[in-house]
Design a protein around this motif. Structure first.
Motif, mmCIF file in Angstrom:
data_model
loop_
_atom_site.group_PDB
_atom_site.id
_atom_site.type_symbol
_atom_site.label_atom_id
_atom_site.label_comp_id
_atom_site.label_asym_id
_atom_site.label_seq_id
_atom_site.Cartn_x
_atom_site.Cartn_y
_atom_site.Cartn_z
ATOM 1 N N GLU A 1 7.057 31.166 2.198
ATOM 2 C CA GLU A 1 6.366 32.632 2.858
ATOM 3 C C GLU A 1 6.189 32.527 4.162
ATOM 4 O O GLU A 1 6.442 33.403 4.946
ATOM 5 N N THR B 1 8.055 31.484 6.593
ATOM 6 C CA THR B 1 9.243 31.561 7.172
ATOM 7 C C THR B 1 9.380 33.205 7.541
ATOM 8 O O THR B 1 9.950 33.583 8.395
ATOM 9 N N GLY B 2 8.979 33.998 6.827
ATOM 10 C CA GLY B 2 8.732 35.372 6.961
ATOM 11 C C GLY B 2 8.194 35.605 8.282
ATOM 12 O O GLY B 2 8.205 36.649 8.715
ATOM 13 N N ALA C 1 12.004 33.507 2.559
ATOM 14 C CA ALA C 1 10.728 33.871 2.769
ATOM 15 C C ALA C 1 10.162 34.316 1.188
ATOM 16 O O ALA C 1 9.024 34.524 0.986
ATOM 17 N N ALA C 2 11.156 34.437 0.531
ATOM 18 C CA ALA C 2 10.938 35.207 -0.715
ATOM 19 C C ALA C 2 10.621 33.951 -1.715
ATOM 20 O O ALA C 2 9.933 34.262 -3.020
ATOM 21 N N ALA C 3 11.104 32.618 -1.300
ATOM 22 C CA ALA C 3 10.784 31.704 -2.272
ATOM 23 C C ALA C 3 9.251 31.058 -2.458
ATOM 24 O O ALA C 3 8.619 31.270 -1.230
ATOM 25 N N HIS C 4 9.078 30.845 -3.453
ATOM 26 C CA HIS C 4 7.415 30.150 -3.381
ATOM 27 C C HIS C 4 7.329 29.082 -2.588
ATOM 28 O O HIS C 4 8.212 27.991 -2.548
ATOM 29 N N ARG D 1 15.176 35.776 5.232
ATOM 30 C CA ARG D 1 14.501 36.663 4.110
ATOM 31 C C ARG D 1 14.592 35.985 2.741
ATOM 32 O O ARG D 1 13.372 36.087 1.961
ATOM 33 N N LYS D 2 15.712 35.288 2.433
ATOM 34 C CA LYS D 2 15.845 34.588 1.130
ATOM 35 C C LYS D 2 14.638 33.327 1.293
ATOM 36 O O LYS D 2 14.133 33.160 0.166
ATOM 37 N N TYR E 1 -1.505 29.680 3.638
ATOM 38 C CA TYR E 1 -0.939 30.784 2.338
ATOM 39 C C TYR E 1 -1.581 30.484 1.236
ATOM 40 O O TYR E 1 -1.653 29.401 0.960
#
Length: 126
Positions: A38, A40-41, A32-35, A29-30, A96
């Motif tokens: 995404e 990985t989410g 996925a939150a990074a530019h 989740r960390k 993305y």
């Protein structure tokens, strides 16, 4: 030429080690939150962790065989595998928004890996 190939392999190894440890040990989740992370989410956690381990192995394969003199042909083989990984990374990032910047970065890594592969297979083998 030999020095340039060592520097290129070292740069790729540093990139691979950094990305590998990040994907292997940070919470998804960390990531996925990074530019740029995404994707990985949307990917299974097992895939993210597997890619991390492969990147750590790539870092090892780009340096250790040449340092030890044991199977140094693995350096250009690893570089070719890195090229395949970067093609997949470019395709993934382009899916993305804002991923084109990361795809260009992956293309640069691919070019460096191609330099290492061509150099160690042909111009300056160990």
């Amino acid at each position: 030429m030999n020095v340039a190939l060592w520097i290129a392999a070292g740069v790729l190894a540093a990139v691979a080690l950094t990305g590998g440890f990040t994907k292997s040990f940070l919470p998804v989740r960390k990531l996925a939150a990074a530019h740029g992370g995404e994707w990985t989410g949307d990917a299974p956690e097992g895939l993210v962790r597997t890619l991390g381990v492969l990147e750590i192995l790539a870092a090892i394969g780009l340096i250790l065989p040449a340092l030890t003199g044991i199977a140094p042909v693995l350096v250009p083989v690893t570089a070719v595998c890195w090229i395949a990984l970067m093609i997949g990374a470019m395709i993934t990032h382009l899916r993305y928004d804002g991923g084109a910047r990361f795809a260009v970065l992956n293309l640069i890594y691919l070019a460096i890996a191609a330099f290492v592969a061509l150099g160690r297979f042909g111009f300056q083998p160990f």
